[in-house]
Design an enzyme around this catalytic site. Structure first.
Site, mmCIF file in Angstrom:
data_model
loop_
_atom_site.group_PDB
_atom_site.id
_atom_site.type_symbol
_atom_site.label_atom_id
_atom_site.label_comp_id
_atom_site.label_asym_id
_atom_site.label_seq_id
_atom_site.Cartn_x
_atom_site.Cartn_y
_atom_site.Cartn_z
ATOM 1 N N LYS A 132 16.246 86.751 80.791
ATOM 2 C CA LYS A 132 17.019 86.708 79.542
ATOM 3 C C LYS A 132 17.488 88.119 79.186
ATOM 4 C CE LYS A 132 14.486 82.730 77.874
ATOM 5 N NZ LYS A 132 13.339 82.303 77.073
ATOM 6 N N GLN B 19 8.718 83.012 73.466
ATOM 7 C CA GLN B 19 8.615 82.387 74.786
ATOM 8 C C GLN B 19 7.478 81.358 74.797
ATOM 9 O OE1 GLN B 19 10.763 82.855 77.445
ATOM 10 N NE2 GLN B 19 9.607 81.219 78.429
ATOM 11 N N ASP C 271 16.726 79.392 69.986
ATOM 12 C CA ASP C 271 16.371 78.282 70.879
ATOM 13 C C ASP C 271 16.733 76.912 70.305
ATOM 14 O OD1 ASP C 271 15.169 79.250 73.299
ATOM 15 O OD2 ASP C 271 13.564 80.075 72.062
#
Ligand code: NAP
Length: 277
Positions: free
Chosen positions: A48, A92, A115
């Site tokens: 990322k 994460q 997200d």
């Protein structure tokens, strides 16, 4: 058979995002939180970071030990929520067992939720689409972008989704349904999986079991999207037996090079949207 090239489409999307970012006065800034030493998570965070660099998005990774308490993590997220220089936050997953994932997700300001996991964003997205929620669940949204890039019709098709997780299976089913597909969702308790997968015009597999889908389980001409990531040594395999299934499919995603890169590109797309808002 034609490959659905996620790498190529990801590069195209990132080029476009880079142009957008270069024109933005206030650039997107991502804060990524990584708790613990899970090697796969470390790889994802690194990828990322690299993709962000490519698009001109600044990203900071906050690495925390696996024994970090839930309370401490909540304090860090609260600071990032209040920090005006940070436009997007990502935690994460998976988190260590002692941390309540739902509590953490709900603590992220929905306006910084890159997200699209926060119930406010996810709910808006499920009800309407990304125009309402601003962000979209990156993997399923990337899948639909990939299908659209190759002009694969979704409306009126029978889409079968194997897997019902909150990050892939369920939102993938919702997206395909919103775009006019008739959708069947299969999971661990589905009896006779092959009876369903054989009916699929579009088959999305997101389970995490190598070779779950074999050639005998698909019909000729089907479109196959393999989301699975199964690591064997240094190699990565999907959930679909590529050599045999690709002989019957009209389109299929490779693993690696299919859903993975397009997922990260759509995460960046979310970050740019959040920064613009
Ligand atoms: P997950 O949360 O573990 O969900 C797996 C799903 O598969 C569950 O819904 C489970 O059913 C179902 N399942 C398990 N065994 C099954 C079987 N034998 N037949 C049918 N369904 C079965 O995983 P996830 O987060 O959705 O991820 C799925 C895979 O995609 C993993 O390999 C992950 O690494 C990969 N992934 C890749 C990307 C990417 O960017 N390429 C992004 C996200 C995930 P139950 O709900 O009934 O248990």
């Amino acid at each position: 058979m034609q490959l659905l090239d996620g790498r190529k489409l990801a590069q195209k999307i990132i080029r476009d995002l880079k142009k957008q970012v270069s024109r933005m006065k206030k650039k997107p800034v991502l804060a990524m939180i990584l708790v613990g030493n899970d090697p796969a998570s470390a790889i994802y965070v690194r990828r990322k970071y690299v993709f962000c660099e490519e698009a001109g998005i600044r990203s900071n990774t906050i690495k925390l030990p696996s024994n970090t308490s839930e309370k401490k993590l909540l304090v860090i997220i609260d600071k990032l929520n209040k920090d005006k220089s940070v436009s997007a936050i990502m935690v994460q997953l998976p988190l260590p067992r002692h941390i309540n994932k739902i509590k953490i997700i709900e603590s992220i300001d929905p306006k910084k939720d890159a997200d699209c996991l926060h119930p406010e964003n996810y709910g808006k997205f499920a009800q309407v689409d990304e125009s309402y929620s601003v962000v979209a669940p990156a993997t399923p949204f990337g899948i639909v972008k990939l299908l659209e890039e190759y002009k694969i019709k979704i409306e009126g098709k029978h889409a079968v989704v194997v897997g019902r997780s909150n990050i892939v299976g369920k939102p993938a089913a919702q997206l395909l349904l919103n775009r006019g597909a008739t959708v069947t969702v299969c999971h661990r308790h589905t009896k006779n999986l092959a009876a369903f997968t054989r009916q699929a015009d579009i088959l999305v597999v997101a389970v995490g079991k190598r070779n779950l889908i074999k050639a005998s389980m698909v019909k000729r001409g089907t479109v196959v999207v393999d989301v699975g990531v199964n690591r064997v040594g240094k190699n990565i395999f999907g959930d679909v037996n590529f050599p045999s299934v690709s002989k019957k499919a009209s389109y299929i995603t490779p693993v690696p090079g299919g859903v993975g890169p397009i997922t990260i590109a759509m995460l960046l797309w979310n970050m740019v949207r959040l920064a613009k808002k």
